[in-house]
Write a protein that holds these residues in place. Structure first.
Motif, mmCIF file in Angstrom:
data_model
loop_
_atom_site.group_PDB
_atom_site.id
_atom_site.type_symbol
_atom_site.label_atom_id
_atom_site.label_comp_id
_atom_site.label_asym_id
_atom_site.label_seq_id
_atom_site.Cartn_x
_atom_site.Cartn_y
_atom_site.Cartn_z
ATOM 1 N N LEU A 70 0.991 -0.889 -0.185
ATOM 2 C CA LEU A 70 -0.220 -0.087 0.170
ATOM 3 C C LEU A 70 0.914 1.645 0.060
ATOM 4 N N ARG A 71 1.898 1.488 0.768
ATOM 5 C CA ARG A 71 3.187 2.323 0.611
ATOM 6 C C ARG A 71 3.728 2.520 -0.916
ATOM 7 N N LEU A 72 4.815 1.595 -1.113
ATOM 8 C CA LEU A 72 4.915 1.186 -2.341
ATOM 9 C C LEU A 72 3.540 2.263 -4.090
ATOM 10 N N LEU A 73 2.658 1.465 -3.417
ATOM 11 C CA LEU A 73 2.003 2.333 -4.467
ATOM 12 C C LEU A 73 0.990 3.201 -4.490
ATOM 13 N N SER A 74 1.591 4.606 -2.525
ATOM 14 C CA SER A 74 0.281 4.894 -2.756
ATOM 15 C C SER A 74 1.433 6.537 -3.265
ATOM 16 N N ASP A 75 2.719 5.538 -3.373
ATOM 17 C CA ASP A 75 4.317 6.401 -3.847
ATOM 18 C C ASP A 75 4.318 6.410 -4.825
ATOM 19 N N VAL A 76 3.703 5.602 -5.676
ATOM 20 C CA VAL A 76 3.659 5.454 -7.397
ATOM 21 C C VAL A 76 2.899 6.447 -7.309
ATOM 22 N N GLU A 77 1.806 6.476 -6.737
ATOM 23 C CA GLU A 77 0.434 6.564 -7.392
ATOM 24 C C GLU A 77 0.880 9.114 -7.034
ATOM 25 N N SER A 84 1.804 13.354 -14.446
ATOM 26 C CA SER A 84 0.319 13.550 -15.601
ATOM 27 C C SER A 84 -0.125 15.195 -15.561
ATOM 28 N N GLY A 85 0.178 16.281 -14.390
ATOM 29 C CA GLY A 85 0.106 17.334 -14.116
ATOM 30 C C GLY A 85 -1.739 17.178 -13.059
ATOM 31 N N GLN A 86 -1.915 15.779 -12.653
ATOM 32 C CA GLN A 86 -3.191 15.575 -11.225
ATOM 33 C C GLN A 86 -2.977 16.158 -10.303
ATOM 34 N N ASN A 87 -1.705 17.107 -10.556
ATOM 35 C CA ASN A 87 -1.347 17.378 -8.563
ATOM 36 C C ASN A 87 -2.280 19.159 -8.866
ATOM 37 N N SER A 88 -2.781 19.731 -9.850
ATOM 38 C CA SER A 88 -3.448 20.895 -10.019
ATOM 39 C C SER A 88 -4.342 21.099 -10.717
ATOM 40 N N PRO A 90 -7.596 17.314 -10.725
ATOM 41 C CA PRO A 90 -7.979 15.854 -9.929
ATOM 42 C C PRO A 90 -8.873 15.237 -10.930
ATOM 43 N N ARG A 91 -8.634 14.049 -11.439
ATOM 44 C CA ARG A 91 -9.323 13.582 -12.055
ATOM 45 C C ARG A 91 -9.708 12.165 -12.295
ATOM 46 N N GLY A 92 -10.665 11.542 -12.667
ATOM 47 C CA GLY A 92 -11.081 10.684 -11.842
ATOM 48 C C GLY A 92 -12.544 10.393 -11.464
ATOM 49 N N THR A 93 -12.984 9.456 -10.917
ATOM 50 C CA THR A 93 -14.022 8.552 -10.358
ATOM 51 C C THR A 93 -14.040 8.104 -8.934
ATOM 52 N N ILE A 94 -15.264 8.786 -7.865
ATOM 53 C CA ILE A 94 -15.469 8.798 -6.565
ATOM 54 C C ILE A 94 -16.494 7.923 -6.191
ATOM 55 N N ARG A 95 -16.000 6.896 -5.480
ATOM 56 C CA ARG A 95 -17.581 5.778 -5.403
ATOM 57 C C ARG A 95 -17.750 6.095 -3.784
ATOM 58 N N GLN A 275 -5.454 7.747 0.621
ATOM 59 C CA GLN A 275 -5.338 8.728 0.864
ATOM 60 C C GLN A 275 -4.228 10.000 -0.131
ATOM 61 N N SER A 276 -3.554 9.490 -0.817
ATOM 62 C CA SER A 276 -3.478 10.414 -2.029
ATOM 63 C C SER A 276 -4.068 10.077 -3.139
ATOM 64 N N SER A 277 -4.982 10.376 -2.533
ATOM 65 C CA SER A 277 -6.176 9.841 -4.261
ATOM 66 C C SER A 277 -6.047 11.532 -4.753
ATOM 67 N N ARG A 278 -6.150 12.275 -5.045
ATOM 68 C CA ARG A 278 -6.606 13.342 -5.480
ATOM 69 C C ARG A 278 -7.741 13.589 -5.917
ATOM 70 N N PRO A 279 -8.844 13.083 -6.227
ATOM 71 C CA PRO A 279 -10.220 13.214 -6.061
ATOM 72 C C PRO A 279 -10.310 13.596 -4.611
ATOM 73 N N VAL A 280 -10.601 12.212 -4.096
ATOM 74 C CA VAL A 280 -10.729 11.503 -2.680
ATOM 75 C C VAL A 280 -10.583 13.375 -1.851
ATOM 76 N N GLN A 281 -9.111 13.531 -2.018
ATOM 77 C CA GLN A 281 -9.140 14.648 -0.968
ATOM 78 C C GLN A 281 -9.710 16.293 -1.755
ATOM 79 N N ALA A 282 -9.531 15.639 -2.739
ATOM 80 C CA ALA A 282 -9.673 17.350 -3.378
ATOM 81 C C ALA A 282 -11.684 17.183 -2.824
ATOM 82 N N LEU A 283 -12.637 16.037 -2.788
ATOM 83 C CA LEU A 283 -13.974 16.038 -1.706
ATOM 84 C C LEU A 283 -13.675 16.125 -0.797
#
Length: 295
Positions: A70-77, A84-88, A90-95, A275-283
């Motif tokens: 989980l920690r490694l995948l979070s770092d990769v994400e 890809s510029g998603q820090n500025s 957010p893109r994606g779907t939130i369930r 934890q590092s998901s931009r859409p989740v943190q944005a919401l």
């Protein structure tokens, strides 16, 4: 062989609870997922999961691998989102799962504003008053009200939710107004939930006091309790977002204000890998901004 893909597969199996559910989430076949995890175990030389016809049980080494993955995948994400510029943006779907009454009171106006602010984000919303299993049911984010159980999930406080005791003027005119918690023993109460024994909380001389209450009706829906109280059938105890209009219009009046307990906490709960998901943190930040400001 792609170690990161194997990690993602294993994490999805852990979070879904079965090969079948994980395969459905990933759009793969059950056989493919099972075969890849067998190959992963062979490569590592350890058993990650104990399999039976009914369930999967993680081994101690499997749990350790899961937490590290989980920690490694979070770092990769985070790296990929930065490139890809998603820090500025957010893109994606939130369930998202949220309590029905709270969602009807707040999310109907807030989610459209959120989607307008973030045009590349989509939201799938499930409204339910039952305690959902965030991991096995595949939610990215759950809004929960009240005390949270200890878990490996991450919880962030969104807002405080006051509760009040209230009844209709007609009920109080007929039965009298309770002036202390113990006075409720002589009143019809309208408790939330289906438990045979329901306790209401009070603050008495700076200490929390619990009082068993009963009445002719128990239900796990705040709006129905509110309407039953308005009809003059008893005293109820509900969050202000459910009864605010009725109080303002005089159809309900508050009681026992000097004994009101601490507010409930509205929390945003999500898995560690979100934890590092931009859409989740944005919401989460959007809801904190709007609800703390009283929107």
């Amino acid at each position: 062989m792609n170690p990161f893909e194997d990690m993602r597969l294993f994490c999805q199996v852990m979070e879904s609870g079965s090969f079948t559910a994980a395969a459905e989430q990933l759009g793969l076949s059950k056989q493919f997922v099972s075969r890849r995890l067998i190959q992963l175990e062979d490569r590592l030389g350890v058993r990650l999961l104990n399999r039976s016809t009914r369930r999967l049980d993680v081994t101690p080494l499997g749990q350790s691998y899961y937490e590290s993955a989980l920690r490694l995948l979070s770092d990769v994400e985070q790296v990929e989102q930065g490139i890809s510029g998603q820090n500025s943006e957010p893109r994606g779907t939130i369930r998202l799962s949220a309590p029905l009454s709270f969602a009807m009171a707040h999310l109907g106006c807030l989610l459209p504003l959120f989607l307008q602010r973030y045009p590349h984000v989509s939201v799938e919303v499930d409204l339910s008053d039952r305690p959902v299993d965030l991991i096995s049911e595949g939610y990215d984010l759950v809004l929960r009200i009240g005390t949270l159980e200890d878990s490996t999930l991450i919880a962030r406080r969104i807002a405080s939710i006051p509760r009040v005791y209230c009844a209709s003027p007609a009920y109080l005119a007929e039965h009298g107004t309770p002036l202390a918690p113990e006075d409720l023993a002589g009143h019809q109460c309208l408790p939330y939930g289906h438990s045979r024994q329901v306790q209401w909380r009070f603050q008495v001389n700076g200490k929390v006091q619990h009082l068993n209450v009963s009445g002719r009706m128990r239900v796990n829906n705040g709006e129905l309790l509110r309407d039953t109280a308005i009809a003059g059938l008893g005293v109820t105890y509900l969050p202000t977002f459910i009864v605010a209009n009725a109080l303002q219009e005089g159809r309900l009046v508050t009681l026992l204000e000097a004994f009101a307990p601490e507010p409930l906490t509205l929390s945003a709960v999500y898995p560690q890998h979100r934890q590092s998901s931009r859409p989740v943190q944005a919401l989460v930040e959007f809801l904190r901004e709007k609800l703390i400001s009283g929107c």
